[in-house]
Design a protein around this motif. Structure first.
Motif, mmCIF file in Angstrom:
data_model
loop_
_atom_site.group_PDB
_atom_site.id
_atom_site.type_symbol
_atom_site.label_atom_id
_atom_site.label_comp_id
_atom_site.label_asym_id
_atom_site.label_seq_id
_atom_site.Cartn_x
_atom_site.Cartn_y
_atom_site.Cartn_z
ATOM 1 N N GLY A 83 62.476 22.956 -8.161
ATOM 2 C CA GLY A 83 61.574 23.079 -7.017
ATOM 3 C C GLY A 83 60.752 24.353 -7.007
ATOM 4 O O GLY A 83 59.613 24.370 -6.557
ATOM 5 N N GLY A 84 61.316 25.439 -7.540
ATOM 6 C CA GLY A 84 60.624 26.726 -7.523
ATOM 7 C C GLY A 84 59.886 27.055 -8.804
ATOM 8 O O GLY A 84 59.359 28.157 -8.950
ATOM 9 N N ALA A 85 59.838 26.122 -9.739
ATOM 10 C CA ALA A 85 59.204 26.396 -11.032
ATOM 11 C C ALA A 85 57.760 26.840 -10.891
ATOM 12 O O ALA A 85 57.268 27.650 -11.672
ATOM 13 C CB ALA A 85 59.289 25.169 -11.936
ATOM 14 N N GLU A 135 60.509 27.292 5.189
ATOM 15 C CA GLU A 135 59.919 28.493 4.599
ATOM 16 C C GLU A 135 59.476 28.235 3.164
ATOM 17 O O GLU A 135 58.391 28.660 2.754
ATOM 18 C CB GLU A 135 60.925 29.650 4.613
ATOM 19 C CG GLU A 135 61.107 30.301 5.959
ATOM 20 C CD GLU A 135 62.200 31.366 5.957
ATOM 21 O OE1 GLU A 135 62.522 31.913 4.872
ATOM 22 O OE2 GLU A 135 62.743 31.642 7.040
ATOM 23 N N LEU A 136 60.323 27.549 2.398
ATOM 24 C CA LEU A 136 59.977 27.235 1.009
ATOM 25 C C LEU A 136 58.712 26.376 0.966
ATOM 26 O O LEU A 136 57.818 26.619 0.154
ATOM 27 C CB LEU A 136 61.133 26.522 0.303
ATOM 28 C CG LEU A 136 62.363 27.372 0.004
ATOM 29 C CD1 LEU A 136 63.508 26.503 -0.506
ATOM 30 C CD2 LEU A 136 62.043 28.474 -0.991
ATOM 31 N N ALA A 137 58.633 25.378 1.844
ATOM 32 C CA ALA A 137 57.458 24.499 1.888
ATOM 33 C C ALA A 137 56.204 25.303 2.217
ATOM 34 O O ALA A 137 55.151 25.131 1.591
ATOM 35 C CB ALA A 137 57.660 23.383 2.911
ATOM 36 N N ASN A 139 55.632 28.419 1.629
ATOM 37 C CA ASN A 139 55.280 29.298 0.509
ATOM 38 C C ASN A 139 54.841 28.554 -0.739
ATOM 39 O O ASN A 139 54.099 29.095 -1.552
ATOM 40 C CB ASN A 139 56.463 30.201 0.144
ATOM 41 C CG ASN A 139 56.811 31.168 1.248
ATOM 42 O OD1 ASN A 139 55.948 31.591 2.007
ATOM 43 N ND2 ASN A 139 58.076 31.511 1.357
ATOM 44 N N ARG A 140 55.315 27.326 -0.925
ATOM 45 C CA ARG A 140 55.104 26.639 -2.197
ATOM 46 C C ARG A 140 54.129 25.466 -2.156
ATOM 47 O O ARG A 140 53.581 25.098 -3.197
ATOM 48 C CB ARG A 140 56.450 26.124 -2.735
ATOM 49 C CG ARG A 140 57.420 27.243 -3.055
ATOM 50 C CD ARG A 140 58.765 26.676 -3.466
ATOM 51 N NE ARG A 140 59.710 27.724 -3.858
ATOM 52 C CZ ARG A 140 60.959 27.503 -4.187
ATOM 53 N NH1 ARG A 140 61.431 26.252 -4.193
ATOM 54 N NH2 ARG A 140 61.749 28.504 -4.534
ATOM 55 N N ASP A 141 53.915 24.882 -1.007
ATOM 56 C CA ASP A 141 53.106 23.666 -0.912
ATOM 57 C C ASP A 141 51.727 23.839 -1.566
ATOM 58 O O ASP A 141 51.277 22.995 -2.332
ATOM 59 C CB ASP A 141 52.966 23.224 0.547
ATOM 60 C CG ASP A 141 52.478 21.795 0.649
ATOM 61 O OD1 ASP A 141 53.225 20.882 0.244
ATOM 62 O OD2 ASP A 141 51.335 21.587 1.117
ATOM 63 N N GLU A 142 51.078 24.933 -1.270
ATOM 64 C CA GLU A 142 49.750 25.199 -1.816
ATOM 65 C C GLU A 142 49.800 25.304 -3.350
ATOM 66 O O GLU A 142 48.890 24.854 -4.046
ATOM 67 C CB GLU A 142 49.218 26.504 -1.216
ATOM 68 C CG GLU A 142 47.755 26.745 -1.477
ATOM 69 C CD GLU A 142 47.285 28.023 -0.792
ATOM 70 O OE1 GLU A 142 46.670 28.845 -1.491
ATOM 71 O OE2 GLU A 142 47.533 28.189 0.417
ATOM 72 N N LEU A 143 50.876 25.885 -3.878
ATOM 73 C CA LEU A 143 51.029 26.027 -5.329
ATOM 74 C C LEU A 143 51.222 24.664 -6.000
ATOM 75 O O LEU A 143 50.684 24.423 -7.087
ATOM 76 C CB LEU A 143 52.200 26.954 -5.661
ATOM 77 C CG LEU A 143 52.070 28.399 -5.152
ATOM 78 C CD1 LEU A 143 53.353 29.176 -5.420
ATOM 79 C CD2 LEU A 143 50.853 29.092 -5.762
ATOM 80 N N TYR A 144 51.990 23.783 -5.350
ATOM 81 C CA TYR A 144 52.152 22.419 -5.890
ATOM 82 C C TYR A 144 50.793 21.738 -5.962
ATOM 83 O O TYR A 144 50.423 21.142 -6.972
ATOM 84 C CB TYR A 144 53.076 21.566 -5.009
ATOM 85 C CG TYR A 144 54.521 21.992 -4.933
ATOM 86 C CD1 TYR A 144 55.261 22.238 -6.083
ATOM 87 C CD2 TYR A 144 55.158 22.115 -3.706
ATOM 88 C CE1 TYR A 144 56.604 22.600 -6.011
ATOM 89 C CE2 TYR A 144 56.500 22.478 -3.617
ATOM 90 C CZ TYR A 144 57.217 22.723 -4.778
ATOM 91 O OH TYR A 144 58.542 23.080 -4.695
ATOM 92 N N ARG A 145 50.050 21.814 -4.871
ATOM 93 C CA ARG A 145 48.750 21.137 -4.780
ATOM 94 C C ARG A 145 47.734 21.716 -5.773
ATOM 95 O O ARG A 145 46.892 20.992 -6.299
ATOM 96 C CB ARG A 145 48.199 21.218 -3.355
ATOM 97 C CG ARG A 145 49.006 20.396 -2.385
ATOM 98 C CD ARG A 145 48.526 20.497 -0.947
ATOM 99 N NE ARG A 145 49.484 19.873 -0.063
ATOM 100 C CZ ARG A 145 49.677 18.566 0.053
ATOM 101 N NH1 ARG A 145 48.951 17.730 -0.649
ATOM 102 N NH2 ARG A 145 50.591 18.084 0.869
ATOM 103 N N GLU A 146 47.827 23.014 -6.002
ATOM 104 C CA GLU A 146 46.894 23.707 -6.894
ATOM 105 C C GLU A 146 46.873 23.099 -8.301
ATOM 106 O O GLU A 146 45.820 23.005 -8.921
ATOM 107 C CB GLU A 146 47.313 25.190 -6.960
ATOM 108 C CG GLU A 146 46.534 26.060 -7.913
ATOM 109 C CD GLU A 146 47.156 27.449 -8.004
ATOM 110 O OE1 GLU A 146 47.485 27.881 -9.120
ATOM 111 O OE2 GLU A 146 47.319 28.110 -6.954
#
Length: 173
Positions: A83-85, A135-137, A139-146
């Motif tokens: 998930g954090g990759a 919190e994880l979502a 911080n990370r949602d934008e990175l997944y979408r990117e």
């Protein structure tokens, strides 16, 4: 499938179904399935929670960058990432440049349901797993979408139907 995209990389939060769906996608496409977290555990000879305990998240992420770089250089694989990759820029570059990236999106409620009995997820060993997932979502949602070429929700539909949707999307491009 795009000519330069001979791999399929599944990204998304814990509990999105990356491993379960990834196995189905690989089977449908007759490709090799690899789970990045499992690969890290196999090479370390220790479970991820133990690696976190001994080396902290930073130590784990260093291992993860090395493994993802190596695995994404292969051809014809379906790779389920942790998930954090996507937190490490090196991983985002390797994933985006070396395969078709599928973001498996899921709700916080589904994540809680799918991970509630799993004691091997170090980031969820907290008094308030829901707050941690939120919190994880954030911080990370934008990175997944990117880096996502495709976005697929795993909240509804069976594993097989989601896997088939992914295969259909990739093959129609």
């Amino acid at each position: 499938m795009k000519t330069n995209k001979r791999n399929i990389f599944l990204i998304g939060p814990m509990g999105a179904g990356k491993t379960t769906i990834g196995k189905q996608v690989a089977q449908l496409l007759k490709m090799e399935f690899i789970d990045a977290d499992q690969e890290i555990e196999d090479r370390a000879g220790a479970p991820i929670d133990w690696i976190f305990e001994l080396e902290g998240e930073e130590g784990f992420r260093k291992r993860e960058v090395k493994i993802i770089d190596e695995l994404t250089l292969r051809q014809g694989i379906v790779l389920a990432t942790g998930g954090g990759a996507i937190v490490a820029k090196e991983n985002r570059i390797a994933l985006a440049g070396r395969g078709a990236v599928v973001f498996l999106e899921t709700s916080i409620d589904q994540q809680l349901e799918r991970t509630r009995k799993d004691k091997r997820r170090p980031l969820l060993q907290t008094d308030d797993p829901k707050e941690t997932l939120e919190e994880l979502a954030e911080n990370r949602d934008e990175l997944y979408r990117e880096i996502a070429d495709y976005i697929v929700s795993t909240d509804r539909g069976s594993v097989k139907s989601v896997a088939k949707d992914i295969v259909d999307m990739i093959q129609s491009d």
